[in-house]
Scaffold this motif. Structure first.
Motif: not given
Ligand code: GLY
Ligand code: AMP
Length: 435
Positions: A221, A223, A235, A278, A295, A297-302
């Motif tokens: 990612d 950041k 994010g 994550y 985390n 959850r999944m990453g955003d935008p990954e």
């Molecule tokens: N892209 C980092 C996150 O979702 O935490």
């Protein structure tokens, strides 16, 4: 089967887009969704965010599986609520989500189970925290103990910045996080102060069923807001998959030293971990791996580039992961990946990350193709117009035979899209292009 995706960002658009491709899926509901999920005939937005209301809606509408995107509903106990009513849902319980929702919890967990991470100490008294950073020196990292949407971490290159961060998080507490009961029963903010780690970051994500893991493709990612990793933290301004920094050796170490001990440790502590996990990794020059954060959850935008490469039916994987008492089928799951590189560039609103300006009209969106898809995040359909309604607006994601080709295709796709104030980085994937 009817499925429900909770959330309304780019990650959730990608989940819904992928699930809709499954021949077993009849309809994907997205709560609350965004302008992109509103436009897709295979998806339907649902304007509900209250957890009890969502649960009732899922019962009434015979939803076969619910997938949760963001951390906030997980930390609020959406999984516990759905399960208590016999609904099938993929995600961690409220207790397990503390791996993300409380830095103090996750740091203590890692220490207890010998999972490599930066050295740290936890404080709620500002004076003691100030003394501690004086002793440790800069650079040093100050983190608010709670969910702060990416604004709770200050990497202080000087002692002055560290002192300001401590006062900001403990005295002003404008982040509105970290309400843990103090000795007198009052809610008090807490900070975790930790050792500064050097190296290259990567995102390492897996699916868990409480006991077994299935690994997802690796990703990286970006950041910081501006090119060359300058400017404020966001994010995430773009991502690509796979990440060459995660060599087979680094992958094996991350599994052996971080992921598997975490799953075992959670089970041992009586909080079995289900859902996406994550681990944000910091990889040093010697290939040593430390956990920057978890985390739940999944990453955003990954997620957007990762799911563009996933060939396996996501519904099958999620059904295996949530099969009551099974585990066998899930443990045997082998995900199939497109060998190409996927790369996503985020277009953000003017003023992002501090004060994103909403309301601009978005024009020039191209039609999705097999190798280029525009995932929406902060967009809303207002009459005939598609408007900006959040900080990160779109994630233009493309596949290519090399990082360079994926990058070229993503930026070509992005060229025609415009809205007032749009910001994006022009160097997404640069570390991998050099590699
Ligand atoms: N892209 C980092 C996150 O979702 O935490
Ligand atoms: P976190 O939310 O804990 O992942 O922190 C956000 C970002 O701050 C990370 O992606 C890193 O870029 C940076 N960061 C966090 N912890 C450290 C650390 N101990 N050393 C260096 N950078 C860090």
């Amino acid at each position: 089967m009817k499925v429900l995706v909770i959330g309304g960002g780019g990650r959730e658009h990608a989940f819904a887009w992928k699930l809709a491709q499954s021949p077993k899926v009849q309809m994907v509901y997205v709560a609350p969704g965004n302008g992109g999920t509103a436009r897709d005939a295979r998806l339907e937005n649902l304007p509900i965010t209250d957890i009890a209301e969502l649960r009732q809606w899922a019962i009434d509408n015979k939803i076969g599986l619910t997938l949760v995107g963001p951390e906030a509903p997980l930390a609020a106990g959406v999984v516990d609520e759905f399960r208590a009513h016999g609904l099938r849902i993929f995600g961690p319980t409220k207790a397990a989500a503390q791996l993300e929702s409380s830095k103090a919890f996750s740091k203590a967990f890692m220490r207890r189970h010998n999972i490599p991470t930066a050295e740290y100490a936890t404080f709620s008294d500002p004076a003691t925290a100030h003394t501690y950073v004086e002793q440790m020196g800069a650079p040093i990292v100050v983190k608010a103990d709670g969910l702060a949407a990416g604004k709770g971490v200050v990497v202080a290159m000087t002692l002055e910045e560290a002192h300001v961060a401590i006062d900001f998080m403990l005295l002003d507490n404008t982040l509105g996080v970290s309400h843990n009961a103090g000795d007198d029963g009052q809610a008090v903010p807490r900070v975790v102060i930790e050792e500064f780690l050097e190296g290259e970051e990567a995102s390492f994500m897996v699916l868990c069923d409480g006991r077994n893991v299935v690994t997802l493709a690796t990703s990286q990612d970006h950041k910081r807001l501006q090119d060359g990793d300058q400017g404020p933290n966001t994010g995430g301004m773009g991502a690509y998959s796979p990440a060459p920094v995660v060599t087979p050796q680094v992958h094996a170490r991350a599994m052996r030293e971080i992921i598997l001990p975490t799953l075992k440790g959670m089970e041992k502590d009586g909080i079995p971990y289900t859902g996406f996990l994550y681990a944000g990794l910091m990889i040093d020059g010697q290939g040593q791996v430390k956990t920057l954060e978890f985390n739940c959850r999944m990453g955003d935008p990954e997620t957007q580039p990762i799911l563009m490469r996933l060939k396996t039916d996501l519904l099958d994987v999620l059904l295996a992961a949530t099969e009551p008492g099974a585990g066998e089928a899930f443990a045997q799951t082998e995900l199939e990946w497109d060998r190409r590189i996927a790369l996503g560039v985020v277009m953000a609103a003017g003023g992002y990350p501090l004060n994103p300006r909403k309301g601009a009209v978005i024009s020039g969106l191209p039609k999705d193709t097999e190798d280029a898809v525009v995932f929406h995040a902060g967009t809303t359909q207002v009459g005939d117009d598609l408007q900006v309604s959040g900080g990160r607006v779109l994630c233009v994601t493309a596949l290519g035979d090399s990082v360079k080709l994926a990058q070229q295709r993503a930026y070509q796709t992005l060229q025609g899209i415009s809205f007032e104030g749009a910001q994006y980085r022009t160097d997404i994937g640069y570390r991998a292009v050099k590699a």
